[in-house]
Design an enzyme around this catalytic site. Structure first.
Site, PDB file in Angstrom:
ATOM      1  N   ALA A   1      53.991  44.518  35.856  1.00  0.00           N
ATOM      2  CA  ALA A   1      52.688  43.870  36.043  1.00  0.00           C
ATOM      3  C   ALA A   1      52.112  43.491  34.690  1.00  0.00           C
ATOM      4  CB  ALA A   1      51.715  44.816  36.748  1.00  0.00           C
TER       5      ALA A   1
ATOM      6  N   THR B   1      46.374  48.186  42.752  1.00  0.00           N
ATOM      7  CA  THR B   1      45.397  48.965  41.989  1.00  0.00           C
ATOM      8  C   THR B   1      44.086  49.185  42.744  1.00  0.00           C
ATOM      9  OG1 THR B   1      43.996  48.823  40.018  1.00  0.00           O
ATOM     10  CG2 THR B   1      44.719  46.757  40.919  1.00  0.00           C
ATOM     11  N   ASP B   2      43.374  50.239  42.370  1.00  0.00           N
ATOM     12  CA  ASP B   2      42.022  50.482  42.891  1.00  0.00           C
ATOM     13  C   ASP B   2      41.045  49.408  42.397  1.00  0.00           C
ATOM     14  OD1 ASP B   2      42.459  51.586  40.282  1.00  0.00           O
ATOM     15  OD2 ASP B   2      40.527  52.607  40.417  1.00  0.00           O
TER      16      ASP B   2
ATOM     17  N   TYR C   1      41.720  40.837  36.262  1.00  0.00           N
ATOM     18  CA  TYR C   1      42.896  41.669  36.547  1.00  0.00           C
ATOM     19  C   TYR C   1      42.908  42.076  38.031  1.00  0.00           C
ATOM     20  CZ  TYR C   1      45.645  45.990  36.874  1.00  0.00           C
ATOM     21  OH  TYR C   1      46.526  46.973  37.276  1.00  0.00           O
TER      22      TYR C   1
ATOM     23  N   LYS D   1      45.699  41.066  40.855  1.00  0.00           N
ATOM     24  CA  LYS D   1      46.479  42.056  41.609  1.00  0.00           C
ATOM     25  C   LYS D   1      46.258  41.875  43.118  1.00  0.00           C
ATOM     26  CE  LYS D   1      48.644  45.126  40.242  1.00  0.00           C
ATOM     27  NZ  LYS D   1      50.116  45.207  39.990  1.00  0.00           N
TER      28      LYS D   1
END
Ligand SMILES: NC(=O)c1ccc[n+]([C@@H]2O[C@H](COP(=O)([O-])OP(=O)(O)OC[C@H]3O[C@@H](n4cnc5c(N)ncnc54)[C@H](OP(=O)(O)O)[C@@H]3O)[C@@H](O)[C@H]2O)c1
Length: 282
Positions: free
Chosen positions: A57, A98-99, A124, A128
């Site tokens: 990533a 991701t959170d 970001y 994602k």
């Protein structure tokens, strides 16, 4: 079972590869660059894996704000190319997210379920989220695994270490530390995540998953606990995110509700510190 692992040289990839049973083909960027769709297709077509695991990533959360195209090229478009290849080769794909796909709901203070609508605050996070969507839309047998605050013995390549190592290094240098106390999430040990991901891939539980250590804390609490467990004295001050002035906005609360329970973050951190000291011993 034949696994092809992208991002095998990253901190998660390095803990995941040795835990997979069967034939494992680690792929680093020179053999499988997400921004080179043709190279990616040629590599994976020649390999014919049963399962592709994507640990690769673009992970520079702050830098992404000034270079959104670079983040999207890897996390969005690159993952879309990978998903199309997996569909065409009829293999399954495990992809990590991701959170940071959450955060827009500033009042939120209960763990996010997989059914909750995401809303990222940063480039970001948005890149994602784009990756999650294309994997879910394109690959019939997919696992999308959201996780949070990774630290592993190898350290995140691009970030030059991990939060635990950075804290211990700065405290060792006698530097005063100002750590954000208004972002609550769950730091997660890559070994625990890797083991859970390996177990998940043995099942038919395709779809979206959350995998983090149990419980939650702020980054300030995490830092204080690192120093307590490591027996290190540190000059530590809690600060608000607004004082930190990072380029990217981060969620005030991004605790993820998991279906599979991993051990509590405190136990995981203690385990990490034990393994670390064994490694450092001459
Ligand atoms: N780190 C965290 O705190 C965190 C939190 C939540 C979710 N995640 C997710 O967890 C996964 C693993 O993260 P990590 O911490 O292991 O990251 P990492 O240590 O930074 O590793 C990422 C890997 O991706 C590779 N990579 C970057 N751009 C690439 C490209 N264009 N093509 C192919 N490979 C490329 C990097 O290769 P080079 O070495 O060549 O740069 C690196 O080996 C990622 O999906 C990340 O978004 C991480």
């Amino acid at each position: 079972m034949k696994y092809a692992v992208l991002g095998s040289a990253g901190q998660l990839g390095r803990d995941l590869c040795p835990r997979l049973a069967g034939e494992v083909v680690p792929l680093a960027r020179p053999q499988a660059d997400l921004t080179h769709a043709e190279m990616l297709r040629a590599t994976l077509t020649a390999l014919r894996p049963d399962v592709v695991v994507n640990c690769a990533a673009y992970n520079f959360v702050d830098r992404a704000e000034s270079e959104p195209e670079a983040a999207m090229a890897v996390n969005g478009w690159g993952v879309r190319a990978l998903a199309e290849i997996c569909r065409d080769l009829d293999c399954s794909l495990l992809h990590f997210s991701t959170d940071y796909v959450f955060g827009l709901d500033e009042a939120r203070r209960t763990p996010y379920k997989t059914e909750d609508a995401p809303g990222p605050l940063s480039v970001y996070g948005l890149s994602k989220l784009a990756g999650e969507y294309v994997v879910r839309a394109i690959v019939p047998r997919h696992f999308v695994v959201r996780t949070c605050g990774l630290y592993g013995l190898w350290g995140a390549g691009g970030k030059g270490g991990n939060f635990v190592e950075t804290m211990l290094r700065l405290a060792g240098e006698g530097k005063p530390l100002r750590i954000v106390a208004d972002q609550e999430c769950t730091p997660t040990f890559t070994v625990d995540l890797a083991e859970a991901a390996v177990e998940l891939m043995k099942t038919e539980r395709h779809g979206l998953h959350h995998l983090v250590n149990a419980g939650s804390c702020s980054w300030f609490e995490f830092a204080r606990t690192i120093f307590e467990l490591a027996g290190v004295k540190a000059d530590l001050t809690p600060v608000a995110s607004a004082e930190w002035k990072a380029a990217a906005r981060r969620p005030g609360y991004s605790v993820l509700k998991c279906q599979t329970q991993l051990r509590p973050w405190l136990e995981a951190l203690a385990g990490y510190l034990r393994q670390r000291s064994q490694r450092l011993r001459p």
